[in-house]
Design an enzyme around this catalytic site. Structure first.
Site, PDB file in Angstrom:
ATOM      1  N   ARG A  38      46.488  54.256  42.809  1.00 59.57           N
ATOM      2  CA  ARG A  38      45.784  54.682  41.596  1.00 59.57           C
ATOM      3  C   ARG A  38      45.417  56.172  41.649  1.00 59.57           C
ATOM      4  O   ARG A  38      45.419  56.843  40.621  1.00 59.57           O
ATOM      5  CB  ARG A  38      44.536  53.831  41.374  1.00 59.57           C
ATOM      6  N   LYS A 209      46.446  29.602  35.755  1.00 59.28           N
ATOM      7  CA  LYS A 209      46.009  28.814  34.595  1.00 59.28           C
ATOM      8  C   LYS A 209      46.772  29.123  33.315  1.00 59.28           C
ATOM      9  O   LYS A 209      46.945  30.283  32.968  1.00 59.28           O
ATOM     10  CB  LYS A 209      44.538  29.114  34.328  1.00 59.28           C
ATOM     11  N   GLY A 372      47.748  42.210  39.221  1.00 58.64           N
ATOM     12  CA  GLY A 372      47.564  42.515  40.637  1.00 58.64           C
ATOM     13  C   GLY A 372      48.445  41.703  41.561  1.00 58.64           C
ATOM     14  O   GLY A 372      49.040  42.240  42.504  1.00 58.64           O
ATOM     15  N   GLY A 395      44.433  43.550  33.969  1.00 60.71           N
ATOM     16  CA  GLY A 395      43.838  43.015  32.737  1.00 60.71           C
ATOM     17  C   GLY A 395      44.346  43.745  31.507  1.00 60.71           C
ATOM     18  O   GLY A 395      44.651  43.120  30.481  1.00 60.71           O
TER      19      GLY A 395
HETATM   20  P1  AMP Z   1      46.718  34.737  37.992  1.00 61.29           P
HETATM   21  O1  AMP Z   1      45.548  35.597  38.333  1.00 61.29           O
HETATM   22  O2  AMP Z   1      46.502  33.833  36.827  1.00 61.29           O
HETATM   23  O3  AMP Z   1      48.015  35.528  37.896  1.00 61.29           O
HETATM   24  O4  AMP Z   1      46.858  33.730  39.188  1.00 61.29           O
HETATM   25  C1  AMP Z   1      47.207  34.141  40.469  1.00 61.29           C
HETATM   26  C2  AMP Z   1      46.835  33.048  41.407  1.00 61.29           C
HETATM   27  O5  AMP Z   1      47.547  31.873  41.057  1.00 61.29           O
HETATM   28  C3  AMP Z   1      47.193  33.362  42.827  1.00 61.29           C
HETATM   29  O6  AMP Z   1      46.009  33.457  43.580  1.00 61.29           O
HETATM   30  C4  AMP Z   1      48.028  32.171  43.256  1.00 61.29           C
HETATM   31  O7  AMP Z   1      47.704  31.688  44.545  1.00 61.29           O
HETATM   32  C5  AMP Z   1      47.674  31.121  42.235  1.00 61.29           C
HETATM   33  N1  AMP Z   1      48.716  30.097  42.148  1.00 61.29           N
HETATM   34  C6  AMP Z   1      50.024  30.273  41.933  1.00 61.29           C
HETATM   35  N2  AMP Z   1      50.680  29.104  42.025  1.00 61.29           N
HETATM   36  C7  AMP Z   1      49.756  28.161  42.316  1.00 61.29           C
HETATM   37  C8  AMP Z   1      49.815  26.758  42.547  1.00 61.29           C
HETATM   38  N3  AMP Z   1      50.965  26.109  42.499  1.00 61.29           N
HETATM   39  N4  AMP Z   1      48.656  26.096  42.808  1.00 61.29           N
HETATM   40  C9  AMP Z   1      47.486  26.773  42.866  1.00 61.29           C
HETATM   41  N5  AMP Z   1      47.370  28.097  42.663  1.00 61.29           N
HETATM   42  C10 AMP Z   1      48.489  28.788  42.397  1.00 61.29           C
END
Ligand code: AMP
Length: 415
Positions: A38, A209, A372, A395
Site C-alpha cells: 500500500r 458467505k 484480501g 471492501g
Molecule cells: P470472504 O471474506 O467472504 O472472501 O471469505 C474468506 C473466507 O472464506 C476465508 O477465511 C476462507 O477460509 C473461508 N472459506 C472458504 N471456503 C470455505 C469453506 N469451504 N468452509 C468454510 N470457510 C471457507
C-alpha cells in the site's frame, strides 16, 4: 471514473499545499511493517507532486483505534518507510489530536517539495462519523485548513467505499480536488472489466458467505458469460439443488435466494459453475489454521458430502472443469478463495485457480483480483506479478463489483 479530475489536471501547484488522503493502512507487527504494497502503491502520486514542488501533506488511517491514540497504531513507521522510498525526509506530526496547533505550525512551515505525514486520522473519533454526527464535519474543516483550503487529492482506494472526514468531508472545504494515480488505476481496471469487458467474461467468486456476495452475484449476472462459485458459498447453492452437504457451512436462510440466482443465471444464458467434487474433513481448527489430530480428510467422488464431514476445498474434477472456462476467458474478475485456503492442506483448489488465472493472463486475458484473501492466494501461488491488476481495496472493490457508487469517488469533481 475517467471523467473525474486527476492529479494530471491540477495546474500551477508549485508552492501550494496539497493534502493527499492515502491508504497507509498496512499490516503492522510490534511496530514493524509486514507488507509495503500500500505504501508503494501511493508513491506515484506523491512523486508527481514532489516533482511539481508542491508542499505535500499526507494523511491516512491505520487500523481501528476508534478515537483512542493507541501507540501501536501510530503512522510513525510509515513516515520512515516513505522517507527511505522517496529519498526525502518525510516529517511526521506525532499528534494524538491530528490537527492541533503544533501540527498546524508544521504544515505552515513546509517549504516547496517538502512532505509532512499526519498522525492516524482515526485517532479522532469524528473521522468515521461524518454521516452520523453533524459536528464531525469540523474535523474535515480542520484537515482542509492545513492545506490552506487549496488542493485535496484522494488516492485512498481502500477507503473509497466509506464516507469519512478525511476522504469525503474535506472535499467541501478545498478549492480543488482530484483523484490520485492509484485511485485512477483501480477504477480504470475495475471499471473497464465491468463496463467494457472483452468477451468471454468470467467471474470467479468464493469465500465464506453467499449473503456477503448476493449483490455482487446479482450485478455480475447481467454482465458475465460465466460465473464460477467456490468456497463455502458453493454449498448453499448445492444444497438448494438437493445435494447432500454434510456439516458444510450452509446458509439455510439463503436457500431460496440461491435457487432464484440459479434461475436468473439460466434465463440470462450465464454458465453457472459449481464444484463437482470436494475435499472434505471431519474437523478444522480455525484458530491454528490446521487439521486437528485424529480428523479425517478425504476426497468425494461426486457432489454429495456425507454426514459428519464438511466441504473444505474444491476437488480435482472441479478444478479440471473450471480450468476449461478460465482458459477460454478474455476478462476475469476474481474475489474470494475456493476453500479454507489458510489451511495448507485445503489451499490446493485456490492456488490452482490462481495459476490458471495467471496462465490465461499470459495468453492475453485481462485479470482483476480483489479482496484480501484472493490477493493472498495469488501471492501464495507466486503469480501476483502475472495478474493484470491486483486491487489494493478489498471492501471497496467488492462494492464496486456490486455496482454501487463509492462515496470517496462520488465526492470528487468531474473534469
Ligand atoms: P470472504 O471474506 O467472504 O472472501 O471469505 C474468506 C473466507 O472464506 C476465508 O477465511 C476462507 O477460509 C473461508 N472459506 C472458504 N471456503 C470455505 C469453506 N469451504 N468452509 C468454510 N470457510 C471457507
Amino acid at each position: 471514473m475517467l471523467n473525474k479530475k486527476t492529479v494530471d489536471d491540477l495546474k500551477d501547484i508549485a508552492g501550494k499545499k496539497v493534502l493527499v488522503r492515502c491508504d497507509f493502512n498496512v499490516p503492522l507487527k510490534q511496530g514493524v511493517i509486514q507488507n509495503y504494497k500500500r505504501i508503494d502503491a501511493a508513491l506515484p502520486t506523491i512523486k508527481k507532486l514532489l516533482s511539481e514542488k508542491a508542499k505535500i501533506i499526507l494523511c491516512s488511517h491505520m487500523g481501528k483505534p476508534k478515537g483512542e491514540p493507541l501507540p501501536e497504531l501510530s503512522l510513525a513507521p510509515v513516515a520512515v518507510a516513505l522517507s527511505e522510498r522517496l529519498g526525502v525526509q518525510v516529517k511526521f506530526a506525532d499528534d494524538p489530536k491530528v490537527t492541533s496547533d503544533a501540527t498546524k505550525k508544521m504544515a505552515a512551515e513546509l517549504k516547496d517539495g517538502e512532505v509532512l505525514l499526519l498522525q492516524n486520522t482515526r485517532y479522532r473519533k469524528e473521522e468515521t462519523k461524518l454521516e452520523k454526527d453533524e459536528t464531525a464535519i469540523k474535523f474535515a474543516e480542520e484537515l482542509a485548513a492545513l492545506c490552506d483550503n487549496e488542493i485535496f487529492v484522494n488516492d485512498a482506494f481502500g477507503t473509497a467505499h466509506r464516507a469519512h472526514c478525511s476522504n469525503v468531508g474535506v472535499t467541501k472545504f478545498v478549492k480543488e480536488a482530484a483523484a490520485g494515480y492509484l485511485v485512477e488505476k483501480e477504477l480504470k481496471f475495475l471499471g473497464d472489466a465491468l463496463n467494457a469487458p472483452v468477451k468471454p467474461f468470467l467471474a470467479i467468486l468464493g469465500g465464506a458467505k453467499v449473503s456477503d456476495k448476493i449483490n455482487v452475484i446479482e450485478n455480475l449476472l447481467s454482465k458475465v458469460d460465466s460465473i464460477i462459485i467456490g468456497g463455502a458459498m458453493a454449498y448453499t447453492f448445492l444444497k438448494a439443488q438437493g445435494y447432500k452437504t454434510g456439516k458444510s457451512l450452509v446458509e439455510e436462510d439463503k436457500l431460496d435466494l440461491a435457487k432464484d440466482l440459479l434461475k436468473k443465471a439460466e434465463s440470462k444464458g450465464v454458465k453457472f459453475l459449481l464444484p463437482v467434487d470436494h475435499v472434505i474433513a471431519t474437523a478444522v481448527d480455525f484458530e491454528t489454521k490446521s487439521v486437528p489430530a485424529g480428523a479425517t480428510v478425504k476426497n468425494t467422488d461426486g457432489l454429495d458430502i456425507e454426514d459428519g464431514f464438511m466441504g473444505v476445498d474444491a476437488g480435482p474434477k472441479s478444478i479440471a472443469k473450471f480450468s476449461e472456462v478460465v482458459k477460454a476467458a478474455k476478462t476475469i474478475v476474481w474475489n474470494g478463495p475456493l476453500g479454507i485456503f489458510e489451511v495448507a492442506e485445503f489451499s490446493v483448489g485456490t492456488v490452482e485457480i490462481a495459476k490458471l488465472v495467471a496462465e490465461a493472463t499470459k495468453g492475453g486475458a485481462i485479470s482483476v483480483v480483489g479482496g484480501g484473501d484472493s490477493v493472498s492466494a495469488v501471492k501464495k501461488a507466486s503469480v501476483d506479478k502475472e495478474i493484470t491488476h491486483v486491487s489494493t481495496g478489498g471492501g471497496a472493490s467488492l462494492e464496486f463489483l456490486e455496482g454501487k457508487e463509492l462515496p470517496g469517488i462520488a465526492a470528487l469533481p468531474t473534469k
